[in-house]
Design an enzyme around this catalytic site. Structure first.
Site, PDB file in Angstrom:
ATOM      1  N   GLY A  57       0.809  -1.218   0.000  1.00 56.46           N
ATOM      2  CA  GLY A  57       0.000   0.000   0.000  1.00 56.46           C
ATOM      3  C   GLY A  57       0.836   1.258   0.000  1.00 56.46           C
ATOM      4  N   GLY A 102       2.596   3.866   1.432  1.00 54.32           N
ATOM      5  CA  GLY A 102       3.142   4.140   2.752  1.00 54.32           C
ATOM      6  C   GLY A 102       3.430   5.603   3.019  1.00 54.32           C
ATOM      7  N   ARG A 103       3.626   6.366   1.940  1.00 57.76           N
ATOM      8  CA  ARG A 103       3.857   7.805   2.134  1.00 57.76           C
ATOM      9  C   ARG A 103       3.267   8.634   0.993  1.00 57.76           C
ATOM     10  NH1 ARG A 103      10.293   8.888   0.976  1.00 57.76           N
ATOM     11  NH2 ARG A 103      10.552   7.487  -0.806  1.00 57.76           N
ATOM     12  N   LYS A 117       3.356  12.902  -2.261  1.00 60.55           N
ATOM     13  CA  LYS A 117       4.325  11.936  -1.761  1.00 60.55           C
ATOM     14  C   LYS A 117       5.171  12.600  -0.678  1.00 60.55           C
ATOM     15  CE  LYS A 117       7.993   8.774  -3.257  1.00 60.55           C
ATOM     16  NZ  LYS A 117       8.754   8.274  -4.424  1.00 60.55           N
ATOM     17  N   ARG A 127      -1.976  -0.120  -9.901  1.00 56.46           N
ATOM     18  CA  ARG A 127      -0.780  -0.930 -10.153  1.00 56.46           C
ATOM     19  C   ARG A 127      -1.147  -2.394 -10.398  1.00 56.46           C
ATOM     20  NH1 ARG A 127       3.008   2.058  -6.810  1.00 56.46           N
ATOM     21  NH2 ARG A 127       2.044   4.054  -6.341  1.00 56.46           N
ATOM     22  N   ASP A 172       4.234  -4.091  -7.187  1.00 60.77           N
ATOM     23  CA  ASP A 172       3.571  -2.957  -6.543  1.00 60.77           C
ATOM     24  C   ASP A 172       4.070  -1.630  -7.112  1.00 60.77           C
ATOM     25  OD1 ASP A 172       5.911  -4.024  -5.013  1.00 60.77           O
ATOM     26  OD2 ASP A 172       5.720  -2.122  -3.944  1.00 60.77           O
ATOM     27  N   ASN A 173       5.118  -1.679  -7.941  1.00 57.65           N
ATOM     28  CA  ASN A 173       5.654  -0.471  -8.568  1.00 57.65           C
ATOM     29  C   ASN A 173       5.466  -0.490 -10.086  1.00 57.65           C
ATOM     30  OD1 ASN A 173       6.679   0.496  -6.074  1.00 57.65           O
ATOM     31  ND2 ASN A 173       8.472  -0.799  -6.287  1.00 57.65           N
ATOM     32  N   ASP A 219       6.969   5.523  -9.368  1.00 53.96           N
ATOM     33  CA  ASP A 219       7.723   5.301  -8.126  1.00 53.96           C
ATOM     34  C   ASP A 219       9.239   5.387  -8.323  1.00 53.96           C
ATOM     35  OD1 ASP A 219       5.375   5.038  -6.781  1.00 53.96           O
ATOM     36  OD2 ASP A 219       5.417   2.871  -6.653  1.00 53.96           O
TER      37      ASP A 219
END
Length: 238
Positions: A44, A46-47, A67, A144, A218-219, A228
């Site tokens: 997920g 995270g930032r 971000k 994603r 995830d990226n 990312d």
């Protein structure tokens, strides 16, 4: 001109993550992913926090995401912050990739927060205080590969989310596929196009000697975008 000042101040506060956007419902995405060959489960944003989606006069959709804005439900043990050093790297790289003709997310702006953020730059135990920053990055979508993987891994009623998100992505980002008969034929056509876009993207990376650094599912963008920018680099000889 004086009437523009409050608007500019408000915009800076929103982009700098110190003021919520009026009427918005910010959220962080939940997704999973294979990291370095192994299934990592739930990950997920995270930032990263999505402010919302803007549809411009040409009908184009742009998702606005901050971000480095702070902790989210998926920050795990991290602080959700970003430092100026890495934020400038993302800003410069994403705009350079756009200029070079490589599909990519874009950087709308980069704002120094004035806060200090502790980081171990080389992961060698040398933690130091660095200036914090927030990057407002934009893309038609930040969905994603891992967005689809997580509900499948959980099974049960969550598997239905795959169709829900797939239909949304096709309807808004692959609208030409709406002419393909609904059902497995349409999903197969969509999958083929995702594979083609991703393959083309990897080829463009290789042509520039670009190394992503964390090429996990995830990226990986479902739209075939470079997404990312973390420990990326450009090879001197390739």
């Amino acid at each position: 001109m004086p009437c523009l000042l409050p608007l500019a101040v408000t915009l800076l506060a929103v982009i700098g993550a110190t003021l919520p956007l009026l009427g918005s419902q910010p959220y962080a995405q939940c997704y999973g992913g294979h990291q370095f060959g192994s299934w990592a489960g739930q990950l997920g944003d995270g930032r990263a926090i999505t402010l919302g989606e803007v549809v411009n006069s040409q009908g184009q959709r742009w998702e606005l995401q901050l971000k480095g804005a702070g902790k989210t439900p998926y920050s795990r043990r991290a602080d959700g912050r970003a430092v100026l050093r890495s934020s400038i790297r993302e800003y410069v790289a994403s705009e350079a990739m756009e200029a070079l003709g490589v599909p990519t997310t874009r950087a709308l702006c980069c704002i120094a927060t004035g806060d200090g953020v502790h980081r171990d730059m080389f992961y060698n135990g040398n933690v130091r205080l660095e200036p914090g920053a927030v990057v407002c990055r934009v893309a038609p979508s930040f969905v994603r590969f891992g967005t689809f993987q997580l509900p499948v891994s959980r099974g049960g009623m969550q598997v239905g989310l795959v169709k829900l998100v797939a239909d949304y992505v096709i309807r808004h980002h692959y609208p030409h596929l709406m002419e393909v008969p609904e059902g497995s034929e349409r999903y197969a056509a969509w999958l083929r196009e995702v594979v083609e876009r991703t393959g083309r993207l990897a080829g463009l990376w290789q042509g520039l000697g670009f190394v992503h650094g964390v090429l996990n599912t995830d990226n990986m963008s479902i739209l075939g975008l470079t997404i990312d920018y973390g420990p990326y680099g450009f090879m001197d000889s390739f």
